[in-house]
Design a protein around this motif. Structure first.
Motif, mmCIF file in Angstrom:
data_model
loop_
_atom_site.group_PDB
_atom_site.id
_atom_site.type_symbol
_atom_site.label_atom_id
_atom_site.label_comp_id
_atom_site.label_asym_id
_atom_site.label_seq_id
_atom_site.Cartn_x
_atom_site.Cartn_y
_atom_site.Cartn_z
ATOM 1 N N GLY A 243 0.697 -1.118 -0.010
ATOM 2 C CA GLY A 243 0.079 0.098 -0.173
ATOM 3 C C GLY A 243 0.987 1.164 -0.132
ATOM 4 N N ARG A 244 0.092 2.316 0.266
ATOM 5 C CA ARG A 244 0.937 3.447 0.112
ATOM 6 C C ARG A 244 1.159 4.246 1.663
ATOM 7 N N ILE A 245 2.382 4.922 1.714
ATOM 8 C CA ILE A 245 2.534 5.543 2.937
ATOM 9 C C ILE A 245 2.855 7.117 2.617
ATOM 10 N N TYR A 246 2.344 8.084 3.085
ATOM 11 C CA TYR A 246 2.343 9.344 2.515
ATOM 12 C C TYR A 246 3.056 10.376 3.678
ATOM 13 N N PHE A 247 3.751 11.143 3.186
ATOM 14 C CA PHE A 247 4.846 12.002 3.956
ATOM 15 C C PHE A 247 4.665 13.612 3.790
ATOM 16 N N PRO A 248 4.731 14.382 4.415
ATOM 17 C CA PRO A 248 4.755 15.780 4.079
ATOM 18 C C PRO A 248 5.769 16.257 3.106
ATOM 19 N N TYR A 249 5.675 17.259 2.312
ATOM 20 C CA TYR A 249 6.506 17.444 1.229
ATOM 21 C C TYR A 249 7.836 18.192 1.850
ATOM 22 N N SER A 250 7.580 18.707 3.092
ATOM 23 C CA SER A 250 8.740 19.465 3.515
ATOM 24 C C SER A 250 9.946 18.199 4.234
ATOM 25 N N GLU A 251 9.365 17.025 3.850
ATOM 26 C CA GLU A 251 10.702 16.079 4.131
ATOM 27 C C GLU A 251 11.128 15.489 2.801
ATOM 28 N N ALA A 252 10.779 16.079 1.764
ATOM 29 C CA ALA A 252 11.021 15.297 0.438
ATOM 30 C C ALA A 252 12.534 15.140 0.349
ATOM 31 N N LYS A 253 13.460 16.081 0.757
ATOM 32 C CA LYS A 253 15.028 15.776 0.439
ATOM 33 C C LYS A 253 15.360 14.738 1.342
ATOM 34 N N ASN A 254 15.027 15.070 2.914
ATOM 35 C CA ASN A 254 15.408 13.820 3.425
ATOM 36 C C ASN A 254 14.916 12.386 3.200
ATOM 37 N N LEU A 255 13.661 12.502 2.972
ATOM 38 C CA LEU A 255 13.155 11.031 2.284
ATOM 39 C C LEU A 255 13.640 10.569 0.906
ATOM 40 N N LEU A 256 14.076 11.223 0.143
ATOM 41 C CA LEU A 256 14.516 10.869 -1.131
ATOM 42 C C LEU A 256 15.883 10.360 -0.641
ATOM 43 N N ASN A 257 16.875 10.875 -0.117
ATOM 44 C CA ASN A 257 18.146 10.771 0.423
ATOM 45 C C ASN A 257 18.018 9.281 1.210
ATOM 46 N N PHE A 258 17.063 9.273 2.216
ATOM 47 C CA PHE A 258 16.918 7.995 2.939
ATOM 48 C C PHE A 258 16.824 6.891 1.916
ATOM 49 N N VAL A 274 8.893 5.425 -5.428
ATOM 50 C CA VAL A 274 8.498 6.990 -4.566
ATOM 51 C C VAL A 274 8.099 7.717 -5.532
ATOM 52 N N VAL A 275 7.288 8.573 -5.085
ATOM 53 C CA VAL A 275 6.524 9.751 -5.962
ATOM 54 C C VAL A 275 6.697 11.206 -5.199
ATOM 55 N N ILE A 276 7.168 12.023 -5.875
ATOM 56 C CA ILE A 276 7.070 13.438 -5.319
ATOM 57 C C ILE A 276 6.181 13.896 -6.216
ATOM 58 N N PHE A 277 4.981 14.565 -5.516
ATOM 59 C CA PHE A 277 3.756 15.003 -6.432
ATOM 60 C C PHE A 277 3.385 16.324 -6.111
ATOM 61 N N ALA A 278 3.077 16.907 -7.091
ATOM 62 C CA ALA A 278 2.370 18.353 -7.176
ATOM 63 C C ALA A 278 1.237 18.148 -7.814
ATOM 64 N N PRO A 279 0.125 17.902 -6.928
ATOM 65 C CA PRO A 279 -1.465 17.836 -7.161
ATOM 66 C C PRO A 279 -2.204 18.842 -7.850
ATOM 67 N N PRO A 280 -3.294 18.706 -8.316
ATOM 68 C CA PRO A 280 -3.842 20.165 -8.771
ATOM 69 C C PRO A 280 -3.858 20.948 -7.633
ATOM 70 N N GLU A 349 22.159 5.440 -9.360
ATOM 71 C CA GLU A 349 21.998 5.708 -7.951
ATOM 72 C C GLU A 349 21.238 6.962 -7.672
ATOM 73 N N ILE A 350 20.708 7.227 -6.673
ATOM 74 C CA ILE A 350 19.902 8.569 -6.334
ATOM 75 C C ILE A 350 20.648 9.216 -5.567
ATOM 76 N N PRO A 352 22.784 12.757 -3.757
ATOM 77 C CA PRO A 352 22.022 13.679 -3.051
ATOM 78 C C PRO A 352 21.873 15.035 -3.899
ATOM 79 N N GLU A 353 22.930 15.082 -4.913
ATOM 80 C CA GLU A 353 22.779 16.250 -6.053
ATOM 81 C C GLU A 353 21.414 16.258 -6.938
ATOM 82 N N LEU A 354 21.133 14.844 -7.146
ATOM 83 C CA LEU A 354 19.882 14.538 -7.956
ATOM 84 C C LEU A 354 18.581 14.955 -7.118
ATOM 85 N N VAL A 355 18.688 14.624 -5.945
ATOM 86 C CA VAL A 355 17.569 14.850 -4.891
ATOM 87 C C VAL A 355 17.403 16.431 -4.989
ATOM 88 N N ASN A 356 18.250 17.283 -4.706
ATOM 89 C CA ASN A 356 18.512 18.380 -4.625
ATOM 90 C C ASN A 356 17.717 18.979 -5.762
#
Ligand SMILES: Cc1cc2nc3c(=O)[nH]c(=O)nc-3n(C[C@H](O)[C@H](O)[C@H](O)COP(=O)(O)OP(=O)(O)OC[C@H]3O[C@@H](n4cnc5c(N)ncnc54)[C@H](O)[C@@H]3O)c2cc1C
Length: 480
Positions: A243-258, A274-280, A349-350, A352-356
């Protein structure tokens, strides 16, 4: 069946009894209606022309940005129909599209002015639970493959949206929630029945036409039309943990590096997108992971714990769930309802530069419905040698995609411009791309993308489609 002669469009103005069409070389020709009527009589399925009621639905593909009008559509219900359609297409040298699920985002399942060979009526899955094999008709969708196999406690790798076609997905590779355990969908193909450009029915397996068997596993629809796939199956319990687990966007960089680290030590039974999503507009941006743990349930918590602790989730929907239900959980309500634009590439690999770059440049976009998405690879996919099948990309950690979606009828240009400029920021972090996601790629890049397998693919193309009848795909150019 015999066909009247091809007539140059420039020499003879089309009469009402003729149908305007184009060849693969994009030359205008006219088809005699009598020949089309003869084709109609010689197949069990239907031949649709633009003035037929069902034509408008049949010509559609999933991406609403694509609005092509084939001169005719043959809806095939068996290998015999495919042979007739291929003979007709070859005789007139028609621009030829083959449609299975119609999901190809670039719209390669359709064409303007040519023939669409529509396999969607050719559906069916027969499971042999003793031999652990499934025979799947060439126009089937993934949902029926998953469901029929699971009723016997079996499965093979499929994609993550149930109305995707088995045909296009498998011939180009086929990544999904079980691929880290058992390889790509194409790695699980043990044989195909295929109608090649000469209209011949052939079987390809490790024993019969092995060059063709090698080529269809990653070489796409270049060599013919597959009327039936045979897949190897594996035991899989009905319930997985997913299933899915949702996190706040403010954590996006930490989460992608994790996530980059987390993927390194993951067991093959675990799969996480993993999806970083800018919805309507008006809805918060978010990060979510879509996971599936398909191993023993008692070990799932251990594999999931780091993810659950990576940040404070907004919502955690991971639970024991039927695999079949999970595979269709996020199908769109109206699969043909949106326009889409996609850019994609494989990552090793993912970093840190790509994450930024991903997070910083998603931030200021002015549009609705933009996203960056990592589909996980690795595991068994990477343990197969690059030349064992035609699919050469065994090194990637992920398939990275940048996508924009918009409502049907909306103006595509601003969305395409947004996706292209976002892609520019991250493209340098990619190494090759997934041919099934190929969109507006030059011929030379498409050839290079087959890496060391290109020459062998050209040899197979020379044998099975020397006239390049099947060119609406990641096209291998014949050299004869
Ligand atoms: C919403 C969505 C989700 C997706 N998810 C995944 C995923 O999880 N994993 C993944 O790997 N990919 C995924 N994809 C990409 C998918 O693999 C491609 O879009 C693929 O082309 C879809 O196959 P199709 O049969 O539906 O496409 P179509 O548009 O019908 O055909 C695509 C190509 O395949 C050829 N083809 C199709 N069937 C045959 C056949 N029987 N014989 C010969 N040639 C044939 C066609 O000629 C054409 O070139 C997804 C795409 C979308 C839009």
């Amino acid at each position: 069946m015999s066909f009247p002669n091809l007539r140059g469009f420039a020499e003879v103005a089309p009469l009402a009894s003729e149908i305007a069409a184009v060849t693969g070389a994009r030359e205008d020709i006219s088809l005699e209606r009598a020949a089309v009527e003869e084709l109609r009589r010689s197949i069990r399925g239907r031949v649709l022309l633009p003035d037929d009621d069902e034509y408008d639905v049949a010509r559609r593909v999933r991406n609403r940005m694509i609005d092509k009008r084939p001169a005719l559509i043959t809806q095939c219900v068996g290998a015999g129909d495919i042979r007739e359609a291929v003979d007709f297409a070859r005789h007139y040298q028609l621009l030829t599209a083959v449609k299975c699920g119609g999901h190809n985002v670039a719209g390669k399942g359709s064409c303007e002015g040519g023939i669409m060979i529509d396999l969607s009526p050719l559906q069916g899955v027969r499971v042999d639970p003793i031999e652990r094999r499934a025979r799947v008709a060439g126009g089937s969708l993934l949902g029926s493959l998953d469901q029929e196999c699971q009723s016997f406690g079996l499965a093979t790798t499929a994609g993550t949206v149930s109305h995707t076609g088995v045909g296009g997905l498998t011939l180009g590779g086929g990544m999904g929630r079980l691929a880290r355990r058992w390889g790509l969908a194409s790695d699980n193909v043990s044989a195909v029945d295929i109608i090649t450009a000469d209209g011949q029915f052939r079987r390809a397996s490790s024993d019969e036409n092995p060059d063709l068997y090698w080529a269809v596993r990653g070489g796409g629809g270049n060599f013919g039309i597959v009327s039936s796939f045979e897949f190897k199956l594996h035991p899989l319990a009905h319930k997985v943990i997913g299933g899915r687990i949702y996190f706040p966007y403010s954590e996006a960089k930490n989460l992608l590096n994790f996530y980059a680290e987390y993927c390194h030590d993951m067991p093959d039974e675990m799969y996480a997108d993993v999806v970083i999503f800018a919805p309507p507009m008006g809805v918060e941006k978010m990060v979510y992971f879509d996971v599936c743990y398909s191993g023993p349930h008692r070990e799932a918590e251990c594999a999931l714990k780091p993810l659950r602790q990576a940040a404070k989730p907004l919502r955690d929907e991971i639970e024991a769930i039927d695999y079949v239900a999970m595979q269709s959980n996020h199908d769109d309500n109206d699969p043909r309802g949106t326009g889409q634009y996609l850019k994609s590439g494989f990552t090793r690999e993912i970093s840190p530069e790509l994450v930024n770059a991903l997070v910083d440049f998603l931030e200021p976009h002015p549009l609705r419905g933009g996203m960056a998405f990592f589909q996980q690879a690795g595991g068994a996919i990477g343990r197969i040698a690059p030349d064992e099948t035609a699919f050469p990309h065994r090194y990637p950690s992920h398939n990275m995609m940048i996508g924009a979606v918009w409502r049907a009828g909306g103006e595509p240009d601003p969305h395409i411009a947004w996706a292209r400029s976002y892609w520019k920021q991250v493209e340098d972090f990619t190494h090759g791309f997934y041919t099934n996601d190929e969109f507006a790629v030059s011929q030379s890049r498409a050839q290079l993308n087959f890496l060391g397998n290109h020459d062998r693919l050209v040899a197979a193309k020379n044998t099975y489609d020397p006239g390049n009848l099947f060119r609406l795909n990641s096209n291998i150019i014949p050299s004869v």
